[in-house]
Scaffold this active site. Structure first.
Site, PDB file in Angstrom:
ATOM      1  N   ASP A  84      -1.622  22.069   2.908  1.00  0.00           N
ATOM      2  CA  ASP A  84      -1.933  20.679   2.581  1.00  0.00           C
ATOM      3  C   ASP A  84      -2.818  20.102   3.680  1.00  0.00           C
ATOM      4  O   ASP A  84      -2.706  20.483   4.848  1.00  0.00           O
ATOM      5  CB  ASP A  84      -0.651  19.851   2.482  1.00  0.00           C
ATOM      6  CG  ASP A  84       0.050  20.052   1.139  1.00  0.00           C
ATOM      7  OD1 ASP A  84      -0.654  20.273   0.145  1.00  0.00           O
ATOM      8  OD2 ASP A  84       1.284  20.011   1.110  1.00  0.00           O
ATOM      9  N   ASP A 141       4.973  -0.816  -1.470  1.00  0.00           N
ATOM     10  CA  ASP A 141       4.653   0.523  -0.963  1.00  0.00           C
ATOM     11  C   ASP A 141       5.238   0.701   0.437  1.00  0.00           C
ATOM     12  O   ASP A 141       4.776   0.079   1.397  1.00  0.00           O
ATOM     13  CB  ASP A 141       3.128   0.702  -0.929  1.00  0.00           C
ATOM     14  CG  ASP A 141       2.718   2.134  -0.627  1.00  0.00           C
ATOM     15  OD1 ASP A 141       3.580   2.925  -0.193  1.00  0.00           O
ATOM     16  OD2 ASP A 141       1.533   2.463  -0.812  1.00  0.00           O
ATOM     17  N   MET A 158      -2.119   6.483  -8.721  1.00  0.00           N
ATOM     18  CA  MET A 158      -2.248   5.088  -8.290  1.00  0.00           C
ATOM     19  C   MET A 158      -0.867   4.446  -8.256  1.00  0.00           C
ATOM     20  O   MET A 158       0.094   4.984  -8.799  1.00  0.00           O
ATOM     21  CB  MET A 158      -3.192   4.307  -9.212  1.00  0.00           C
ATOM     22  CG  MET A 158      -2.784   4.260 -10.653  1.00  0.00           C
ATOM     23  SD  MET A 158      -4.016   3.379 -11.660  1.00  0.00           S
ATOM     24  CE  MET A 158      -3.325   3.619 -13.292  1.00  0.00           C
TER      25      MET A 158
END
Length: 702
Positions: free
Chosen positions: A330, A367, A404
């Site tokens: 990653d 978030d 998103m």
């Protein structure tokens, strides 16, 4: 179009370097003296025929010891014996053969002892504690931790020992995991995080409080599995180890047939040979050195991985690391530092910086990720404030499919932030329009190696968030080393292709896959495997579990989810994704060590052949073949056997530590092995056997 608002610059990163081996050894907490004391006892226990038969080469030596012991008791048991004082010579041969077997057992016992010492240290961290079990109605009942079952819920506060493995379902707290990782710094555990919600039984909570759902039944927790793995009680041989064992057994069988044919020839030329001498010849010719050290090399490979604070589920996983052709990594946290933060806002479509900041704040209010919090901080720095009721709003979590996240406001309006193409699709689905300004901002951020996130309010795009990450210094050199070893590196990232290409070029990876989702990880692993490649990858989230299970070598982070740790065949206790590079090096070191000692062992046989065979036919006037000028048959046999026995303990440190790893190609490694261990394996016995022969002659055993 340059960002006008910036966050404070992150601190200058330390240069990336391989995991500190010396630090890792300190963490092992191994009592060397205790290991050797235990190994001495275990070496005698392994003389049991049930254990001895597992190693065909050393079992042949074990049987030979019994034969020479019988010949010592009755020298004429197998017929008349040439020479003087045969009982003394037979007895000496018996003692040397016994110690040859014992030294091989000792080498394996020392390697196993390290794992047992670590298991003992882990057991000391386990204790039956009282757990505060939560019932469905919210009442708390104190129960023994051993009675907890999967699915139970417990409440822990500062000072408590977490009673069993679990997932945090409520709260946030600092947890001391030093009993497992050796790292004294506390780790933040909180609900809602895919990589920081997993807790391990036996660790201590040092602040605040948590509610934990138990994910492991009694006796099947992470520490229990670690104890079983590092102790190696059920260690099975790896495919390469089995193949080499079969090869050594076949070589031993060939030499057995060769030795059986010697007596008729010896009698024909008038130089009869005793059974004890034939046994000694057989033991000297078969590859006892690698046969005696083979198990120790494999066990030590797992131990070296454990010293790096990585738990391997089997020797097969460690060995597979040595065969890895493709490394899938990653980007975030592995190739880059991982602290991707909001660097600035880029307004488009005539909107002001303040408007973009407000929309970004509204989209990020739910978030809880580091980048989400950095967006909130940057927006508030620019004066943005929430003007809607957060309690009546709905947070939309990020999804790998939608790419998103955002907020549904109380009045029905929707605010989103995410990948530019995802936001474009969202806006178009609501009859909105996109503009060339968006593409320009997207390309500008991408060309700087940043990650662009578009933000929209309903069907109108307000601007782009510039997220910045930094490639780890020094990692390009590591990838170059892997390339020289024939390992191909592939970077996976959810970033767009332009950003991915910039990062890939800067990091020096061989290939990259942009805008990747969990399905792409499995697809690329399967593609490489169809081409015959051995694939390794790291992961920590539940969405990584399928790919970790598919990979030949899957390394899960200890901070990862339970699903990821169960799917992987290795767990990194320090949760350092870059350690996968070091694990590959350890695997290759294991194969290099095995190859080097095999070369050395077979080369030894050449010297021992020239030491014993010529003097067997001394009475046939073939002394010209005695190029080593050994004194007699007895001194030649005893010298070769003594060297054969002593070389095993002499090589134990090398078998445990491993041959020094260098990033070389297969051809270069072969040339190096032949030059150092092949040539050295021929020369060393000539010198050692001649010196031992001189000592034996002086002592008067010749």
């Amino acid at each position: 179009m340059n960002p006008v608002a910036t966050t404070p610059k992150p601190p200058k990163p330390q240069r990336f370097r391989p995991y500190d081996r010396r630090h890792a050894r300190k963490q092992a907490k191994v009592n060397t003296k205790g290991i050797y004391q235990r190994a001495i006892k275990d070496a005698f226990v392994k003389l049991n025929p049930k254990d001895a038969v597992k190693n065909p080469v050393m079992f042949l030596v074990w049987v030979g010891t019994l034969v020479t012991l019988a010949a010592t008791i009755d020298p004429e048991l197998f017929g008349s014996v040439p020479g003087n004082n045969p009982r003394l010579i037979n007895g000496l041969i018996t003692v040397i053969l016994f110690f040859t077997v014992w030294f091989a057992n000792f080498a394996e016992a020392v390697a196993e002892g390290r794992g047992k010492a670590q298991a003992d240290a882990l057991r000391s961290t386990k204790s039956e504690t009282i757990a505060k079990k939560l019932s469905p109605d919210g009442t708390i009942t104190e129960v023994p931790s051993t009675s907890l079952q999967r699915g139970d819920t417990v409440y822990v506060v500062a000072g408590d020992i977490i009673p069993a493995d679990g997932e945090v379902i409520m709260g946030a707290a600092s947890v001391d995991e030093s009993a497992i990782t050796g790292e004294s710094a506390p780790v933040l555990k909180e609900t809602g995080s895919d990589v920081a919600s997993s807790v391990t039984g036996g660790t201590r909570i040092i602040s605040d409080e948590l509610i934990v759902r138990i994910t492991a039944d009694p006796g099947r927790g992470f520490i229990d599995r670690m104890i079983a793995l590092v102790e190696g009680a059920d260690r099975s041989k790896t495919p390469n180890e089995i193949a080499l064992t079969v090869l050594l057994a076949i070589l031993s069988l060939v030499f057995l047939f060769v030795v059986v044919t010697i007596p008729p020839i010896a009698n024909y030329v008038g130089s009869p040979v005793s059974v004890s001498i034939l046994v000694a010849l057989l033991v000297a010719l078969i590859p006892t050195t690698i046969g005696g050290l083979l198990s120790a090399i494999g066990i030590a490979g797992m131990d070296r991985v454990a010293q790096f604070n990585v738990i391997a589920t089997s020797g097969r996983a460690v060995e597979a690391c040595g065969d890895v052709n493709t490394l899938i990594l990653d980007k975030t946290g592995t190739i880059t530092l991982g602290n991707r933060l909001a660097e600035g806002f880029i307004p488009i479509n005539g909107h002001s910086m303040e408007q973009v900041a407000y929309v970004a704040l509204a989209a990020s209010v739910f978030d809880e990720t580091p980048e989400g919090k950095s967006i909130v901080r940057l927006a508030e720095k620019l004066g943005a404030r929430i003007n809607f009721d957060v309690d009546r709003s709905e947070g939309i979590e990020f999804s790998a499919k939608t790419r998103m996240s955002g907020t549904n406001l109380p009045n029905g309006q929707q605010v989103r932030k995410g990948a530019v193409d995802a936001i474009k699709g969202f806006v178009r689905s609501r009859n909105g329009n996109t503009s060339p300004e968006l593409d320009s901002a997207y390309e500008m951020v991408s060309q700087q190696g940043g990650t662009p996130l578009a933000v929209c309010f309903d069907n109108e795009i307000f601007g782009v968030i510039y997220l910045k990450d930094i490639v780890k210094p020094g990692i390009r050199d590591r990838f170059e080393q892997l390339r020289r070893m024939g390992v191909r590196t592939i970077m996976l990232t959810g970033d767009n292709r332009i950003t991915a290409s910039v990062i890939a070029k800067e990091a020096g990876v061989d290939d990259f896959i942009a805008e990747a989702n969990p399905e792409d990880k499995i697809a690329v692993i399967q593609k490489e495997q169809r081409e015959g490649k051995i694939v390794a990858m790291t992961g920590d989230g539940t969405n990584d579990a399928p790919a970790l299970a598919q990979a030949n070598v899957g390394v899960a982070m200890n901070t990862g989810t339970q699903a990821a740790k169960e799917a992987a065949n290795m767990v990194d206790l320090d949760s350092d994704p870059t350690k996968l590079i070091d694990i590959v090096s350890i695997g290759k070191q294991l194969l290099i060590t095995r190859g080097a000692l095999t070369t050395f062992s077979i080369a030894n046989d050449i010297a021992k052949y020239f030491a014993i065979i010529p003097v067997l036919f001394a009475s046939a006037n073939l002394q010209g073949l005695n190029i080593m000028r050994l004194t007699s048959t007895n001194s030649a046999v005893l010298s070769a056997l003594i060297y054969n026995a002593l070389i095993i303990p002499a090589l134990i440190p090398l078998a445990l530590k491993g041959v020094k790893f260098r990033p070389l190609t297969s051809n270069q490694l072969l040339q190096r092995n032949i030059l150092i261990y092949g040539l050295g394996g021929v020369i060393a016995p000539f010198i050692a056997i001649k010196l031992i022969d001189l000592i034996i002659t002086v002592v008067g055993l010749a």
